[in-house]
Design a protein around this motif. Structure first.
Motif, PDB file in Angstrom:
ATOM      1  N   UNK A  30       0.774  -1.161  -0.091  1.00 31.17           N
ATOM      2  CA  UNK A  30      -0.196  -0.086  -0.020  1.00 31.17           C
ATOM      3  C   UNK A  30       0.839   1.149  -0.134  1.00 31.17           C
ATOM      4  N   UNK A  31       0.545   2.373  -0.692  1.00 30.79           N
ATOM      5  CA  UNK A  31       1.140   3.467  -0.837  1.00 30.79           C
ATOM      6  C   UNK A  31       0.969   4.505   0.271  1.00 30.79           C
ATOM      7  N   UNK A  32       1.721   5.133   0.817  1.00 28.44           N
ATOM      8  CA  UNK A  32       1.522   6.242   1.818  1.00 28.44           C
ATOM      9  C   UNK A  32       2.671   7.423   1.525  1.00 28.44           C
ATOM     10  N   UNK A  33       2.055   8.542   1.933  1.00 32.15           N
ATOM     11  CA  UNK A  33       3.172   9.895   1.575  1.00 32.15           C
ATOM     12  C   UNK A  33       4.136   9.851   2.884  1.00 32.15           C
ATOM     13  N   UNK A  34       5.318  10.176   2.282  1.00 31.22           N
ATOM     14  CA  UNK A  34       6.296  10.592   3.382  1.00 31.22           C
ATOM     15  C   UNK A  34       6.474  11.891   3.658  1.00 31.22           C
ATOM     16  N   UNK A  39      11.725  12.051   5.962  1.00 31.38           N
ATOM     17  CA  UNK A  39      12.478  11.603   4.494  1.00 31.38           C
ATOM     18  C   UNK A  39      13.643  11.199   4.659  1.00 31.38           C
ATOM     19  N   UNK A  40      14.521  11.488   5.561  1.00 34.78           N
ATOM     20  CA  UNK A  40      15.798  10.752   5.824  1.00 34.78           C
ATOM     21  C   UNK A  40      15.865   9.454   6.541  1.00 34.78           C
ATOM     22  N   UNK A  41      14.742   9.380   7.451  1.00 30.56           N
ATOM     23  CA  UNK A  41      14.804   7.958   8.213  1.00 30.56           C
ATOM     24  C   UNK A  41      13.862   6.928   7.472  1.00 30.56           C
ATOM     25  N   UNK A  42      12.995   7.431   6.569  1.00 33.79           N
ATOM     26  CA  UNK A  42      12.110   6.517   6.060  1.00 33.79           C
ATOM     27  C   UNK A  42      12.867   5.995   4.910  1.00 33.79           C
ATOM     28  N   UNK A  48       8.074   0.779   9.971  1.00 33.32           N
ATOM     29  CA  UNK A  48       7.131   2.192  10.192  1.00 33.32           C
ATOM     30  C   UNK A  48       5.839   1.779  10.717  1.00 33.32           C
ATOM     31  N   UNK A  49       5.024   2.890  11.131  1.00 29.13           N
ATOM     32  CA  UNK A  49       3.830   2.713  11.754  1.00 29.13           C
ATOM     33  C   UNK A  49       2.990   3.442  10.714  1.00 29.13           C
ATOM     34  N   UNK A  50       1.770   2.828  10.481  1.00 32.98           N
ATOM     35  CA  UNK A  50       1.015   3.456   9.209  1.00 32.98           C
ATOM     36  C   UNK A  50      -0.371   3.146   9.934  1.00 32.98           C
ATOM     37  N   UNK A  51      -1.413   4.207   9.535  1.00 34.32           N
ATOM     38  CA  UNK A  51      -2.876   3.987   9.761  1.00 34.32           C
ATOM     39  C   UNK A  51      -3.507   3.355   8.714  1.00 34.32           C
ATOM     40  N   UNK A  52      -4.127   2.127   9.246  1.00 33.55           N
ATOM     41  CA  UNK A  52      -4.851   1.201   8.289  1.00 33.55           C
ATOM     42  C   UNK A  52      -6.326   0.846   8.742  1.00 33.55           C
ATOM     43  N   UNK A  75      -2.628   8.299   2.633  1.00 29.31           N
ATOM     44  CA  UNK A  75      -2.521   8.712   3.929  1.00 29.31           C
ATOM     45  C   UNK A  75      -0.954   8.805   4.093  1.00 29.31           C
ATOM     46  N   UNK A  76      -0.647   9.767   5.044  1.00 27.63           N
ATOM     47  CA  UNK A  76       0.814   9.698   5.527  1.00 27.63           C
ATOM     48  C   UNK A  76       1.311   8.558   6.348  1.00 27.63           C
ATOM     49  N   UNK A  77       2.733   8.712   6.335  1.00 30.56           N
ATOM     50  CA  UNK A  77       3.399   7.801   7.494  1.00 30.56           C
ATOM     51  C   UNK A  77       3.108   8.309   8.738  1.00 30.56           C
ATOM     52  N   UNK A  78       2.938   7.611   9.766  1.00 29.86           N
ATOM     53  CA  UNK A  78       2.934   7.965  11.201  1.00 29.86           C
ATOM     54  C   UNK A  78       4.085   8.294  12.020  1.00 29.86           C
ATOM     55  N   UNK A  79       4.889   7.395  11.808  1.00 33.22           N
ATOM     56  CA  UNK A  79       6.267   7.556  12.223  1.00 33.22           C
ATOM     57  C   UNK A  79       7.328   6.458  11.708  1.00 33.22           C
ATOM     58  N   UNK A  80       8.604   6.607  11.633  1.00 41.00           N
ATOM     59  CA  UNK A  80       9.428   5.776  11.521  1.00 41.00           C
ATOM     60  C   UNK A  80      10.052   4.941  12.900  1.00 41.00           C
TER      61      UNK A  80
END
Length: 664
Positions: A30-34, A39-42, A48-52, A75-80
């Motif tokens: 699934x695709x998520x925005x960074x 940007x550097x950690x991903x 990662x943690x994402x909302x699904x 959706x965006x990545x929640x965190x790395x």
């Protein structure tokens, strides 16, 4: 600032994520925005943690791209969770291939492949420096006993994908031979993965690898230490990883060799979905990575013979002279001479021939050729009386509460149920009304009691169940062990008795003869060269003859030929579908099977109680058979059917397993 208002990374703003969800219809990236802040950690491979579907779930970034094919809003990545790239491209490709082969999901395979993160261990483990940590190439050592041994090692040193079906010579040298092969590959700058069945085997390999930079992975390590060692391999700090089943996915750098010892052991079969077998995973991994492979043991499986027949591997066996020097002296009891002397030997559990062999081994060869020492006694089952029956009509004694089999745990103890634990205080046979019992299967505890009376003054020790001995001393003693729990004697056993061969050979299993031979050879290989080994089984049976001649190769070739003629694995691919009757019928009816597929059943399957003192739920199983070349088509069809059911939430779940260890 709201999550939606955060700036998106200008560089590769889309992350393709493998979400940790096991539902078959969601088995895709699934695709998520960074966000710009991540940007550097991903980086590809990081957690990662994402909302699904409204929930926060874990996942792994597979790649970063400029655009997405998704037409809706991303959706965006929640965190790395960590910028550590734990999912390497090689392991991802392998996990995807394993999931496709076994009709499973990527998420299930990644749970097997990557251990949970431990932040403290991650911070404490040094970064890799890019060096290969190559030591000197070891000498060939005992590999000289194999005509093709030195050529195999030369192939490893040259980095060629040499693949061997190894029939190891009896004796204690196999850990050292694995270490020599691993050291040779490591000296060439290549990574090595070694998989053994259990912790005792791993300890022996660990000791043999003392001169090679390596780590060991096993279930008894704590989460911090296990992750630290796994991370050392991921960062290229060590070239060799040895371990039990989970180590088959170890992320070594520049894989050059995979090793699997005793590939027929059922501990190599993963009990969690999608139920991969270490032999198949390592063979796939070696094939995809262009690596060498060393797969085998004292016995040989039909699956390994299939790889030889397909040209993927070549046999690696000892020379006849080396075999004569290393092999024990195996006899079957009762033989013709014994029957001529004692007609009752056919029905005796411990015929006089076996007792004489044990006494001779304990005391030592009268000619001085062999000194006395411990004697190994292999018993198929642990416990006291592992199965009992009515003394009058011979019907197996079963529990009145749940129908489970009864057993006796010790001398003068009341029978109890192996399923629910209920005591059978006033048991009577439901068929004939008798209240008298007789033994069907005698366990290790009862055997130790019988041998203690037959050999007064001789120490008797048991190994099995929760109490497994790693080693025993060289002093004369009787060592009663269940298969797989045989301790190692420092100078080898003076002799061995392999009892109740009928219990192994008469199991209702396609692999009964193959498994019996494997267990016998593993035990007999612990005996000194020319030491007496007595197997209590009919001498004319092919498995017994293979043990007497120490010829596992011809036996496995015969097994494979018979299975091919009958249409059984590994000559074909086979899937089992197990569950409630209606669920199995619905699933099989809904699968778009390839035209060549054949459905067998369904038939009643073994069922066990979910909770103590509750009757087991009835289960059925259907088998689906197809030619080996169409195995992936069958796996795709089964995965698609599971995806449809999970999307619609149709009825009770069914268990789908490709290439199950048991089909009978």
């Amino acid at each position: 600032m709201a999550k939606e208002d955060q700036a998106v990374s200008e560089r590769l703003p889309v992350a393709r994520v493998a979400v940790d969800i096991s539902l078959a219809h969601l088995d895709r990236p699934f695709d998520y925005l960074v966000p710009a802040a991540l940007a550097d950690a991903a980086v590809p491979g990081c957690r990662v943690r994402v909302r699904f579907a409204g929930q926060l779930v874990d996942g792994y970034i597979l790649e970063r791209t400029h655009t997405s094919e998704h037409q809706g809003r991303l959706a965006r990545l929640e965190r790395v969770i960590s910028p550590e790239p734990v999912l390497t491209p090689e392991i991802f490709d392998l996990a995807r291939t394993v999931a496709d082969r076994y009709a499973g999901t990527l998420a299930d395979v990644l749970r097997l492949a990557i251990p949970p993160r431990h932040a403290t261990a991650e911070r404490a483990t040094p970064a890799g420096d890019g060096s290969k940590h190559a030591g000197p190439r070891p000498a060939a050592g005992s590999w000289a006993r194999y005509p093709a041994g030195e050529a195999f090692l030369a192939g490893l040193a040259d980095g060629r994908p040499v693949r061997a079906a190894w029939s190891a010579l009896p004796g204690p040298q196999w850990p050292a031979e694995i270490a020599i092969a691993a050291g040779t590959a490591a000296a060439a700058g290549r990574g090595v993965v070694i998989v053994v069945p259990d912790a005792r085997d791993l300890d022996r390999v660990d000791a043999a690898l003392a001169g090679v930079s390596h780590v060991c992975l096993s279930a008894d390590l704590g989460p911090a230490e296990r992750y630290r060692r796994w991370l050392a391999a991921r960062r290229g700090l060590v070239p060799v990883v040895a371990g039990t089943r989970a180590a088959m996915f170890a992320p070594v750098t520049d894989l050059g060799l995979v090793v699997l010892w005793d590939d027929g052991d059922d501990l190599h079969a993963e009990p969690r979905a999608p139920y991969p077998n270490a032999r198949e995973v390592l063979a796939l991994r070696a094939h995809r990575a262009g690596a060498a492979a060393l797969i085998g043991g004292f016995a040989r499986t039909a699956e390994l013979t299939q790889l030889v027949a397909a040209g993927w591997a070549r046999p690696l066996t000892g020379s006849p002279e080396a075999l004569r020097r290393a092999a024990p002296l195996v006899r079957a009891a009762p033989d013709e001479a014994e029957l001529a002397r004692d007609a009752a030997a056919m029905t005796a559990r411990l015929p006089s021939m076996a007792l004489r062999a044990a006494r001779s081994a304990l005391a030592g060869d009268a000619r001085g050729a062999l000194g006395g020492g411990p004697v190994l006694v292999q018993v198929p089952r642990r416990g006291y009386l592992a199965a009992i029956a009515c003394d009058r009509c011979r019907a197996q004694a079963r529990c009145a509460t749940c129908g489970g089999p009864l057993e006796v745990g010790g001398a003068r103890e009341i029978p109890d149920c192996r399923w629910c634990g209920a005591m059978a205080t006033d048991w009577t046979c439901s068929r004939c009304g008798s209240g008298r019992l007789r033994a069907l299967v005698t366990g290790a505890a009862r055997t130790a009691e019988e041998l203690g009376r037959a050999f007064p003054g001789v120490p008797v020790r048991t190994s099995g169940g929760q109490h497994v001995l790693a080693t025993v001393t060289a002093e004369p003693a009787l060592i009663i062990a269940t298969p797989g729990a045989e301790p190692v004697a420092p100078e080898g056993y003076a002799g061995a008795l392999l009892l109740d061969g009928w219990a192994l050979l008469s199991r209702p299993s396609l692999r009964a003869a193959e498994e019996a031979l494997r267990r016998w050879m593993n035990a007999a290989a612990l005996v000194r060269p020319a030491g007496p080994v007595v197997v209590l089984a009919e001498a004319s049976l092919p498995a017994v003859q293979a043990l007497i001649r120490w010829d596992p190769v011809n036996f496995s070739e015969r097994e494979l030929a018979e299975r091919a003629e009958l249409g059984f694995p590994p000559a074909v691919r086979m899937a089992s579908v197990t569950g409630a009757s209606d669920a199995v019928a619905d699933f099989v009816g809904s699968v778009g099977l390839p035209d060549q597929a054949e459905v067998l059943g369904p038939v009643p399957a073994d069922s066990f109680p979910k909770e103590p003192k509750h009757p087991p739920e009835p289960q059925e199983r259907a088998l689906i058979r197809i030619a080996r070349g169409e195995g992936l088509a069958l796996a795709r069809a089964l995965h698609a059917a599971q995806a449809t059911r999970s999307a619609r939430k149709d009825g009770p779940a069914v268990r789908v397993q490709l290439d199950p260890a048991e089909v009978a």
